[in-house]
Write an enzyme that holds these catalytic residues in place. Structure first.
Site, PDB file in Angstrom:
ATOM      1  N   ASP A  27       0.664  -1.755  -0.049  1.00 26.29           N
ATOM      2  CA  ASP A  27       0.403   0.166  -0.134  1.00 26.29           C
ATOM      3  C   ASP A  27       1.003   1.198  -0.083  1.00 26.29           C
ATOM      4  O   ASP A  27       2.325   1.357   0.148  1.00 26.29           O
ATOM      5  CB  ASP A  27      -1.205  -0.126   1.326  1.00 26.29           C
ATOM      6  CG  ASP A  27      -1.471   0.869   1.372  1.00 26.29           C
ATOM      7  OD1 ASP A  27      -1.944   1.376   0.057  1.00 26.29           O
ATOM      8  OD2 ASP A  27      -2.632   1.641   2.546  1.00 26.29           O
ATOM      9  N   ASN A  29       1.679   3.668  -2.926  1.00 24.90           N
ATOM     10  CA  ASN A  29       2.223   3.884  -4.399  1.00 24.90           C
ATOM     11  C   ASN A  29       1.665   4.900  -5.070  1.00 24.90           C
ATOM     12  O   ASN A  29       2.238   5.746  -5.135  1.00 24.90           O
ATOM     13  CB  ASN A  29       1.615   3.023  -5.322  1.00 24.90           C
ATOM     14  CG  ASN A  29       1.841   1.418  -5.321  1.00 24.90           C
ATOM     15  OD1 ASN A  29       2.959   1.431  -4.712  1.00 24.90           O
ATOM     16  ND2 ASN A  29       1.595   0.290  -5.715  1.00 24.90           N
ATOM     17  N   ARG A  31       0.116   7.399  -3.290  1.00 22.76           N
ATOM     18  CA  ARG A  31       1.216   8.677  -2.011  1.00 22.76           C
ATOM     19  C   ARG A  31       2.426   8.938  -2.250  1.00 22.76           C
ATOM     20  O   ARG A  31       3.110  10.294  -2.438  1.00 22.76           O
ATOM     21  CB  ARG A  31       0.587   8.419  -0.784  1.00 22.76           C
ATOM     22  CG  ARG A  31      -0.587   8.933   0.655  1.00 22.76           C
ATOM     23  CD  ARG A  31      -1.292   7.592   1.651  1.00 22.76           C
ATOM     24  NE  ARG A  31      -1.368   6.513   1.339  1.00 22.76           N
ATOM     25  CZ  ARG A  31      -1.521   6.222   1.920  1.00 22.76           C
ATOM     26  NH1 ARG A  31      -1.070   6.095   3.188  1.00 22.76           N
ATOM     27  NH2 ARG A  31      -1.520   4.490   1.848  1.00 22.76           N
ATOM     28  N   TRP A  32       2.591   7.810  -2.387  1.00 16.68           N
ATOM     29  CA  TRP A  32       4.185   8.028  -3.749  1.00 16.68           C
ATOM     30  C   TRP A  32       4.591   8.754  -4.091  1.00 16.68           C
ATOM     31  O   TRP A  32       5.229  10.061  -4.391  1.00 16.68           O
ATOM     32  CB  TRP A  32       4.927   6.769  -3.075  1.00 16.68           C
ATOM     33  CG  TRP A  32       6.268   6.294  -3.575  1.00 16.68           C
ATOM     34  CD1 TRP A  32       7.349   6.026  -2.642  1.00 16.68           C
ATOM     35  CD2 TRP A  32       7.026   6.576  -5.208  1.00 16.68           C
ATOM     36  NE1 TRP A  32       8.492   6.074  -3.423  1.00 16.68           N
ATOM     37  CE2 TRP A  32       8.408   6.355  -4.136  1.00 16.68           C
ATOM     38  CE3 TRP A  32       6.174   7.307  -6.177  1.00 16.68           C
ATOM     39  CZ2 TRP A  32       9.449   6.444  -6.140  1.00 16.68           C
ATOM     40  CZ3 TRP A  32       7.475   6.758  -7.422  1.00 16.68           C
ATOM     41  CH2 TRP A  32       8.275   6.920  -7.429  1.00 16.68           C
ATOM     42  N   ARG A  40      -0.262   8.733 -10.577  1.00 19.02           N
ATOM     43  CA  ARG A  40       0.112   7.118  -9.859  1.00 19.02           C
ATOM     44  C   ARG A  40       0.389   6.083 -10.366  1.00 19.02           C
ATOM     45  O   ARG A  40       0.887   5.319  -9.760  1.00 19.02           O
ATOM     46  CB  ARG A  40      -1.852   7.044  -9.511  1.00 19.02           C
ATOM     47  CG  ARG A  40      -2.556   8.217  -8.738  1.00 19.02           C
ATOM     48  CD  ARG A  40      -3.950   7.920  -8.368  1.00 19.02           C
ATOM     49  NE  ARG A  40      -3.716   6.497  -8.094  1.00 19.02           N
ATOM     50  CZ  ARG A  40      -4.068   6.096  -6.691  1.00 19.02           C
ATOM     51  NH1 ARG A  40      -4.017   7.238  -5.654  1.00 19.02           N
ATOM     52  NH2 ARG A  40      -4.197   4.695  -6.193  1.00 19.02           N
ATOM     53  N   ASN A  75     -10.449  -2.961  -6.681  1.00 19.66           N
ATOM     54  CA  ASN A  75      -9.920  -2.807  -7.089  1.00 19.66           C
ATOM     55  C   ASN A  75     -10.380  -2.208  -8.692  1.00 19.66           C
ATOM     56  O   ASN A  75      -9.776  -0.748  -9.137  1.00 19.66           O
ATOM     57  CB  ASN A  75      -8.230  -3.003  -7.410  1.00 19.66           C
ATOM     58  CG  ASN A  75      -7.666  -2.760  -6.241  1.00 19.66           C
ATOM     59  OD1 ASN A  75      -7.062  -3.609  -5.885  1.00 19.66           O
ATOM     60  ND2 ASN A  75      -7.774  -2.062  -5.168  1.00 19.66           N
ATOM     61  N   GLU A 214       0.347 -12.072  13.446  1.00 20.01           N
ATOM     62  CA  GLU A 214       0.914 -11.052  13.759  1.00 20.01           C
ATOM     63  C   GLU A 214       1.089  -9.733  13.166  1.00 20.01           C
ATOM     64  O   GLU A 214       0.994 -10.389  11.484  1.00 20.01           O
ATOM     65  CB  GLU A 214       2.144 -10.917  13.740  1.00 20.01           C
ATOM     66  CG  GLU A 214       2.236 -12.133  14.972  1.00 20.01           C
ATOM     67  CD  GLU A 214       1.652 -12.221  16.390  1.00 20.01           C
ATOM     68  OE1 GLU A 214       1.717 -10.431  16.627  1.00 20.01           O
ATOM     69  OE2 GLU A 214       1.000 -12.531  17.417  1.00 20.01           O
TER      70      GLU A 214
HETATM   71  C1  FPP Z   1      -1.722   0.020  -3.395  1.00 21.30           C
HETATM   72  O1  FPP Z   1      -1.425   1.447  -3.348  1.00 21.30           O
HETATM   73  C2  FPP Z   1      -1.668  -1.056  -4.000  1.00 21.30           C
HETATM   74  C3  FPP Z   1      -2.367  -1.115  -5.012  1.00 21.30           C
HETATM   75  C4  FPP Z   1      -3.285  -1.579  -5.403  1.00 21.30           C
HETATM   76  C5  FPP Z   1      -1.564  -2.268  -6.318  1.00 21.30           C
HETATM   77  C6  FPP Z   1       0.110  -2.325  -5.932  1.00 21.30           C
HETATM   78  C7  FPP Z   1      -0.126  -3.167  -7.464  1.00 21.30           C
HETATM   79  C8  FPP Z   1       1.447  -3.393  -6.951  1.00 21.30           C
HETATM   80  C9  FPP Z   1       2.732  -2.977  -6.018  1.00 21.30           C
HETATM   81  C10 FPP Z   1       2.485  -3.238  -8.327  1.00 21.30           C
HETATM   82  C11 FPP Z   1       1.546  -4.323  -9.437  1.00 21.30           C
HETATM   83  C12 FPP Z   1       2.259  -5.319  -9.378  1.00 21.30           C
HETATM   84  C13 FPP Z   1       2.786  -6.715 -10.010  1.00 21.30           C
HETATM   85  C14 FPP Z   1       2.550  -7.763  -9.163  1.00 21.30           C
HETATM   86  C15 FPP Z   1       3.608  -6.342 -10.532  1.00 21.30           C
HETATM   87  P1  FPP Z   1      -2.923   2.280  -3.677  1.00 21.30           P
HETATM   88  O2  FPP Z   1      -2.308   2.817  -4.863  1.00 21.30           O
HETATM   89  O3  FPP Z   1      -3.986   2.468  -2.897  1.00 21.30           O
HETATM   90  O4  FPP Z   1      -1.722   3.739  -3.240  1.00 21.30           O
HETATM   91  P2  FPP Z   1      -2.614   4.996  -1.685  1.00 21.30           P
HETATM   92  O5  FPP Z   1      -3.314   4.570  -0.937  1.00 21.30           O
HETATM   93  O6  FPP Z   1      -1.254   5.913  -1.801  1.00 21.30           O
HETATM   94  O7  FPP Z   1      -3.487   5.348  -3.007  1.00 21.30           O
END
Ligand code: FPP
Length: 258
Positions: A27, A29, A31-32, A40, A75, A214
């Site tokens: 989780d 990505n 915000r990063w 995004r 999602n 845990e």
């Molecule tokens: C949540 O961050 C992340 C996701 C919904 C996607 C996760 C996917 C990856 C890490 C990369 C792709 C995976 C593979 C297997 C290649 P968010 O977007 O909700 O972040 P935020 O809460 O900061 O908005």
């Protein structure tokens, strides 16, 4: 000694304990990316790069099963372009990094409602699983189109079919049977679940399997979650007293049961 037994004893001198089975909710990505004024999609790309790093670090630590939450059943409600970018990234990840996964001895498996995915994604899943079947160092389980509740429904439906066919009676149904009808019944329940980026939620991840896991939360956003964060999680996990609803280890040893 088998790998599980080895890991069960894997306290090292620095007080680190390595779980046999680890879950990670990737989780943060978005915000990063926002912090860097990037779209995004750039955050998801950096997140995918970091998944490769996590695989390498877990392999080095001797984790046997790593389950990562890559795309949830919820999602799909994100904007169409974000969903299609995530699907594209998923395909690219396995094309680009399979040689490295192979080098690390990582078998890839998928957990989720795979039948509900587009045909090209289903093909990537099937090919990735077939290609990596004989790798033995670690299993990477990618939870994709995954929902913990949907997984429980899947298990219950499959048991109900056996009851309807007269193979089972309702009284035969117990926790072990529900576990044995989950998506990947041979994968052990995670001892530890890590959630970067500070949120304190399960978000429908491994609801059944995580009943006694845990939980460790870090403020680091997923794309920045590195070796030191993982080490910190394993150090904290070493100090946990897992009770499974019973007494602590110390209390049991002291026979303190009155
Ligand atoms: C949540 O961050 C992340 C996701 C919904 C996607 C996760 C996917 C990856 C890490 C990369 C792709 C995976 C593979 C297997 C290649 P968010 O977007 O909700 O972040 P935020 O809460 O900061 O908005």
């Amino acid at each position: 000694m088998d790998l599980k037994a080895k890991n069960d004893r894997s306290y090292d001198t620095d007080g680190i304990k390595v779980p046999v089975s680890l879950g990670v909710i990737m989780d943060g990505n978005g915000r990063w990316a926002r912090k860097r004024l990037l779209p995004r999609s750039a955050g998801h790309r950096a997140g995918a790069e970091n998944l490769k790093e996590l695989c390498r670090n877990c392999g080095r630590y001797g984790v046997s099963y790593l389950t990562v939450y890559a795309f949830s059943t919820e999602n799909w409600s994100r904007p169409d372009n974000e969903v299609s970018q995530l699907m594209k990234l998923f395909v690219e990840f396995f094309e680009k990094y399979d040689p490295e996964l192979e080098q690390e001895g990582i078998r890839v498996r998928f957990s989720g409602d795979i039948a509900g995915l587009p045909e090209n994604i289903r093909r990537v899943c099937a090919e990735g699983e077939a290609r990596s079947m004989n790798r033995t160092k670690m299993q990477l389980i990618v939870a994709f189109n995954y929902g913990g509740r949907r997984e429980i429904v899947h298990s219950v439906q499959s048991i109900a079919r056996d009851v309807k066919a007269g193979l089972l009676s309702p009284e035969d149904i117990d926790e072990k049977m529900i576990s044995s009808h989950l998506y990947l019944p041979d994968v052990p329940d995670p001892e530890l679940i890590i959630r970067p980026s500070g949120e304190m939620r399960m978000s429908n991840f491994l609801l059944w399997e995580g009943a006694y896991s845990e939980f460790w939360v870090s403020d680091t956003l997923w794309p920045d979650f590195g070796y030191d964060d993982l080490t910190e999680a394993f150090r904290d996990y070493a100090g946990r007293d897992r009770r499974f609803g019973g007494l602590s280890k110390k209390e049991t040893e002291e026979g303190n049961c009155q």
